[in-house]
Write an enzyme that holds these catalytic residues in place. Structure first.
Site, PDB file in Angstrom:
ATOM      1  N   TYR A  36      -9.769  -0.671   2.113  1.00  0.00           N
ATOM      2  CA  TYR A  36      -9.481  -0.660   3.541  1.00  0.00           C
ATOM      3  C   TYR A  36      -9.263   0.744   4.067  1.00  0.00           C
ATOM      4  O   TYR A  36      -8.896   1.651   3.322  1.00  0.00           O
ATOM      5  CB  TYR A  36      -8.221  -1.480   3.844  1.00  0.00           C
TER       6      TYR A  36
ATOM      7  N   ASP B 196       0.798  -1.225   0.000  1.00  0.00           N
ATOM      8  CA  ASP B 196       0.000   0.000   0.000  1.00  0.00           C
ATOM      9  C   ASP B 196       0.830   1.274   0.000  1.00  0.00           C
ATOM     10  O   ASP B 196       0.478   2.238  -0.662  1.00  0.00           O
ATOM     11  CB  ASP B 196      -0.961  -0.004   1.197  1.00  0.00           C
TER      12      ASP B 196
HETATM   13 CU   LIG Z   1      -8.346  -7.814   6.445  1.00  0.00          CU
END
Ligand SMILES: [Cu+2]
Length: 640
Positions: A394, A307
């Protein structure tokens, strides 16, 4: 009220990125334009350039430590960009508006971006095989259909070498309000962006999930009765003082800034002990976040996200804006920061960090005096520096919590949305995950965070001590058969400094200054206390080798200014072995030197229905805790 540079400002105020006052301050808007000017006047740019990253290139530690307020600042920026078909890295002297270095990246790839994603989508959607595969699935309206390289991965296949090869999957945003649109499983488009062609279209067919449930008020439906307001207030104003991005609070002093890739960078952490300023940590920040998925089928087997190394530009910087009163207390102080557009224009991101004191009704310590009836207890107040990270599906919450007991705890919360695929309605749905919502399988995965913690305990020359808790058997004349004892080793080299979390072979990791003794004659130190899940991928799994930092819970390296990212500077579609794996292969000496520790904090995620449509926050944490740094409990002097 908050004291900022000697002036009182209202609580809840938001502070803009100002002219830099400190060598580690984040880049200001004016500085971003100076970088643009320098690049433009260097003659290096053509019209195809696209910036991907601009951040402070820190002066080396010795210069920062020697700097005193009022002295001139050395301001340099590190820039990542693409131009034509290549990636470049530049160092810019901001003050002199001068490009100091300009390097083409041989054999390295670079962060992804919106324009790249759109180019890949255009190639895919132009391919008649893709339209055919979508029609086969009953799609007739392509208006909201898109294919995206959400599966950035690399296995060093011949077709992937020297080219930007992306694995695309497609979805339809029609009827989507929040959350995901419908994704079309069983369809993978492999695109070579460098040579602008579709390498192949893989269509193994696939069930359709329909539109997944979202989380807009309209989709959630009725809400329960609210609780009566519970508000933290601080009627007399904040206790901390600010000077730009320097903070002082309850014996703590530190500096922080926002970086579009690393997020919060906390530096120069000191504790004032008996009037003397003592160094604890030179710098701490996130260094990488790796999320590998555990599904064997393409494109899921390509899903291992770096990320920090891949997405900061696409996310508009990893820190997202905080909503006062919801994501931080209303009375917090908020800080803005800047990111750049692909053409180098600064854009303000508002309230990317907040700072506040927090008293949750907990005690710092308590004891009942002999005889009972009388308690000695002290209320606990923490100072919280917060960032919320936006990472596609996320979201991660990061709190750096400074405590009155001399510890720093970092709490990280995972929330947002699980990655899902359409359920086939067969037992195969349980192979790599579980059904967690209507016709949706949540796919198993892990999250591994690497925190770079440059500890400087009472100075730069430190060592790693490993306290091994070991079973010791006792002689026959003792009624006990065994006890545990502590066997302490000094890590001499980087190999000694690689430590693994194990519940059945516990260790305490202390960074100590061997030259500074505490009142009891042993070296002052701080413990790195963080134990989490370790990788279950086999050592020969290429994806694991690209994220070598997951091999150990703790790594210890000698300070090297260029070593910032655990999987290397360019983990996107990277060849295995960069970062910590490569640096530590030299097995450098680490005893009584300027050491940097790297903590891997991991957790495995077997998705559950309660994760859907948005996961409740799941917390994990680590702490930096004094061990023999003080002569007694630093919080014993808290007033009643
Ligand atoms: Cu997860």
């Amino acid at each position: 009220m908050v004291t900022v540079a000697g002036m009182l400002v209202p609580a809840g105020a938001a502070l803009h990125g100002q002219t830099p006052l400190h060598p580690l301050d984040q880049l200001s808007a004016r500085e971003h334009w100076a970088i643009y000017d320098a690049l433009q006047s260097s003659g290096k740019l053509d019209s195809t350039f696209r910036l991907l990253y601009e951040g402070l290139k820190e002066p080396v530690k010795s210069e920062v430590l020697a700097w005193r307020p009022g002295q001139p600042l050395k301001r340099e920026a590190l820039v990542h960009l693409t131009q034509g078909k290549f990636g470049y890295e530049a160092v810019v002297d901001i003050t002199g508006k001068n490009v100091v270095s300009w390097t083409q990246l041989p054999g390295k790839q670079y962060m992804t971006s919106g324009p790249e994603s759109r180019a890949a989508d255009a190639l895919a959607m132009k391919d008649p095989r893709v339209k055919e595969a979508l029609r086969k699935r009953g799609v007739t309206d392509f208006t909201h259909v898109g294919c995206s390289p959400a599966n950035n991965g690399y296995f060093d296949l011949p077709e992937e070498r020297n080219a930007r090869v992306l694995h695309l999957s497609c979805g339809d945003d029609r009827n989507r309000i929040s959350g995901y649109g419908e994704s079309f499983d069983g369809l993978v488009i492999v695109v070579d962006l460098t040579n602008e062609k579709v390498l192949r279209v893989l269509d193994v067919g696939g069930a359709r999930s329909g539109l997944p449930d979202g989380h807009s008020p309209e989709e959630i439906g009725a809400t329960r009765a609210p609780v009566n307001p519970v508000e933290m207030v601080q009627p007399k104003g904040a206790t901390y003082t600010l000077n730009g991005h320097e903070v002082e609070w309850q014996n703590w002093k530190f500096h922080f800034r926002m970086d579009m890739r690393r997020g919060l960078v906390v530096s120069r952490v000191r504790y004032v002990d008996g009037g003397k300023e003592r160094s604890v940590m030179y710098q701490g920040s996130l260094s990488e976040l790796f999320v590998p998925y555990m599904d064997a089928a393409d494109p899921w087997n390509y899903q291992g996200y770096f990320d920090l190394g891949t997405y900061p530009f696409a996310f508009g910087g990893i820190a997202s804006s905080l909503e006062p009163g919801v994501e931080c207390p209303r009375y917090a102080t908020y800080f803005h920061s800047y990111v750049v557009t692909e053409k180098g224009a600064p854009r303000e991101r508002q309230r990317t960090a907040c700072l506040f004191e927090r008293n949750t009704g907990d005690v710092a310590w308590r004891h009942t005096r002999a005889g009972g009836g009388v308690n000695e207890a002290r209320p606990r107040t923490d100072l919280v520096l917060r960032m919320y990270m936006n990472a596609g599906n996320y979201d991660y919450l990061f709190d750096w919590v400074l405590q009155q007991d001399g510890s720093i705890t970092v709490n990280l919360g995972a929330t947002g949305m699980d990655q899902v695929k359409a359920a086939s309605g067969t037992p195969k749905d349980n192979d790599y995950g579980r059904i967690i919502a209507n016709k949706l399988v949540g796919v198993n995965h892990s999250h591994f965070f690497s925190f770079r913690l440059d500890m400087d305990v009472d100075g730069t020359q430190n060592s790693l001590l490993v306290d091994k808790l070991q079973t010791t058997t006792l002689p026959k004349d003792n009624p006990r058969r065994s006890i545990w004892t502590v066997n302490t080793l000094t890590a001499q080299t980087e190999k000694d400094g690689m430590r693994m979390s194990a519940m059945n072979a516990p260790e305490v990791w202390r960074i100590v200054n061997p030259a500074v003794m505490n009142p009891f004659g042993w070296p002052v130190g701080y413990e790195i206390e963080g134990h989490g899940a370790m990788s279950l991928m086999s050592p020969d799994d290429y994806m694991r080798k690209r994220a070598g930092f997951v091999d150990h819970t703790l790594w210890t390296t000698p300070y090297a200014p260029a070593e910032l990212y655990a999987s290397g500077d360019y983990p996107t579609n990277s060849v295995a072995g960069d970062g910590l794996t490569r640096w530590t292969s030299a097995n450098r000496a680490i005893a009584n030197t300027d050491v940097v520790t790297w903590l891997t904090l991991g957790f495995h995620h077997v998705p559950r229905p309660e994760d859907w449509p948005v996961m409740p926050v799941a917390w994990h944490s680590f702490a930096i805790k004094p061990v023999g740094f003080f002569g007694r409990s630093p919080s014993i002097d808290l007033p009643r």
